[in-house]
Design a protein around this motif. Sequence first.
Motif, PDB file in Angstrom:
ATOM      1  N   MET A   1      35.411  30.173  60.849  1.00  0.00           N
ATOM      2  CA  MET A   1      35.074  29.683  59.866  1.00  0.00           C
ATOM      3  C   MET A   1      33.400  30.098  60.624  1.00  0.00           C
ATOM      4  O   MET A   1      32.730  29.972  59.531  1.00  0.00           O
ATOM      5  CB  MET A   1      35.290  28.885  58.998  1.00  0.00           C
ATOM      6  CG  MET A   1      36.326  28.452  58.231  1.00  0.00           C
ATOM      7  SD  MET A   1      36.898  27.721  57.568  1.00  0.00           S
ATOM      8  CE  MET A   1      35.374  27.829  55.895  1.00  0.00           C
ATOM      9  N   ASP A   2      32.883  29.129  61.414  1.00  0.00           N
ATOM     10  CA  ASP A   2      30.897  29.470  61.790  1.00  0.00           C
ATOM     11  C   ASP A   2      30.722  30.560  62.209  1.00  0.00           C
ATOM     12  O   ASP A   2      29.844  31.048  62.017  1.00  0.00           O
ATOM     13  CB  ASP A   2      30.894  28.306  63.149  1.00  0.00           C
ATOM     14  CG  ASP A   2      31.298  26.229  62.580  1.00  0.00           C
ATOM     15  OD1 ASP A   2      31.012  26.450  61.428  1.00  0.00           O
ATOM     16  OD2 ASP A   2      31.628  26.089  63.589  1.00  0.00           O
TER      17      ASP A   2
ATOM     18  N   ASP B   1      32.467  33.360  60.414  1.00  0.00           N
ATOM     19  CA  ASP B   1      32.338  34.312  59.693  1.00  0.00           C
ATOM     20  C   ASP B   1      30.746  33.829  59.211  1.00  0.00           C
ATOM     21  O   ASP B   1      30.174  35.078  58.780  1.00  0.00           O
ATOM     22  CB  ASP B   1      33.244  33.720  58.446  1.00  0.00           C
ATOM     23  CG  ASP B   1      34.760  34.392  58.418  1.00  0.00           C
ATOM     24  OD1 ASP B   1      34.250  35.406  59.767  1.00  0.00           O
ATOM     25  OD2 ASP B   1      35.974  34.048  58.299  1.00  0.00           O
ATOM     26  N   ILE B   2      30.372  32.693  58.938  1.00  0.00           N
ATOM     27  CA  ILE B   2      29.336  31.691  58.304  1.00  0.00           C
ATOM     28  C   ILE B   2      27.758  32.527  58.649  1.00  0.00           C
ATOM     29  O   ILE B   2      26.832  33.037  58.262  1.00  0.00           O
ATOM     30  CB  ILE B   2      29.360  30.472  58.017  1.00  0.00           C
ATOM     31  CG1 ILE B   2      30.339  30.393  57.224  1.00  0.00           C
ATOM     32  CG2 ILE B   2      28.201  30.340  57.566  1.00  0.00           C
ATOM     33  CD1 ILE B   2      30.379  28.451  56.853  1.00  0.00           C
TER      34      ILE B   2
ATOM     35  N   LEU C   1      27.370  35.949  58.199  1.00  0.00           N
ATOM     36  CA  LEU C   1      27.420  36.376  56.452  1.00  0.00           C
ATOM     37  C   LEU C   1      26.047  36.000  56.090  1.00  0.00           C
ATOM     38  O   LEU C   1      24.872  36.870  55.651  1.00  0.00           O
ATOM     39  CB  LEU C   1      28.017  35.581  55.631  1.00  0.00           C
ATOM     40  CG  LEU C   1      29.487  36.072  55.167  1.00  0.00           C
ATOM     41  CD1 LEU C   1      29.627  34.762  54.423  1.00  0.00           C
ATOM     42  CD2 LEU C   1      29.372  37.211  54.477  1.00  0.00           C
ATOM     43  N   MET C   2      25.497  34.865  57.407  1.00  0.00           N
ATOM     44  CA  MET C   2      24.129  34.651  57.045  1.00  0.00           C
ATOM     45  C   MET C   2      23.163  35.709  57.535  1.00  0.00           C
ATOM     46  O   MET C   2      21.639  36.474  57.556  1.00  0.00           O
ATOM     47  CB  MET C   2      23.948  33.942  57.786  1.00  0.00           C
ATOM     48  CG  MET C   2      24.543  31.948  57.119  1.00  0.00           C
ATOM     49  SD  MET C   2      23.553  31.922  55.512  1.00  0.00           S
ATOM     50  CE  MET C   2      22.043  31.100  56.376  1.00  0.00           C
TER      51      MET C   2
END
Length: 154
Positions: free
Chosen positions: A135-136, A138-139, A142-143
């Motif tokens: 998840m980190d 993926d975030i 996206l950022m």
Amino acid sequence: MQSMTIEQLRAASDAGGVEGVTLKGQGGAFFIQISTRSGSTALLAKARSNEPRRFGNPVAALNVLRDVGITIGQFDASEWNPAEKEETAGNRGRADAMRKAHQAAAYTEWLAAEIQESIDDPRPNISHDDVMAEMDADIAALMAEHKPAARKRA
């Protein structure tokens, strides 16, 4: 007119002191009127008061009488008017409580099915640390995608 609780009615009936009962409609409710062998008349009252017990449904009153052991009586609907039926706060409160209980039961059933589905899932388990790392990542991706777009606007 006197009043009599269910317990008093049961005791009087068992002792042979009840001459008869009348399920009497009045306004939008039904009352149980009791004639005793001593010639007095009483209304069935709520458990801890002298206030007459009102039945919105005559079937409920008949069930109370049957439970007491009284199976023969009279019926008087001459003053009954179903248009005058009152919905009491107790009725609304009970309906709300039942609605909430049904919703809670449905949620519990749904949750149990979701949990069982997860337990039965044949895919391999993934550790919490692996999920969080993914998840980190993926975030962060996206950022990184959105940072250049934000700079172009400025």
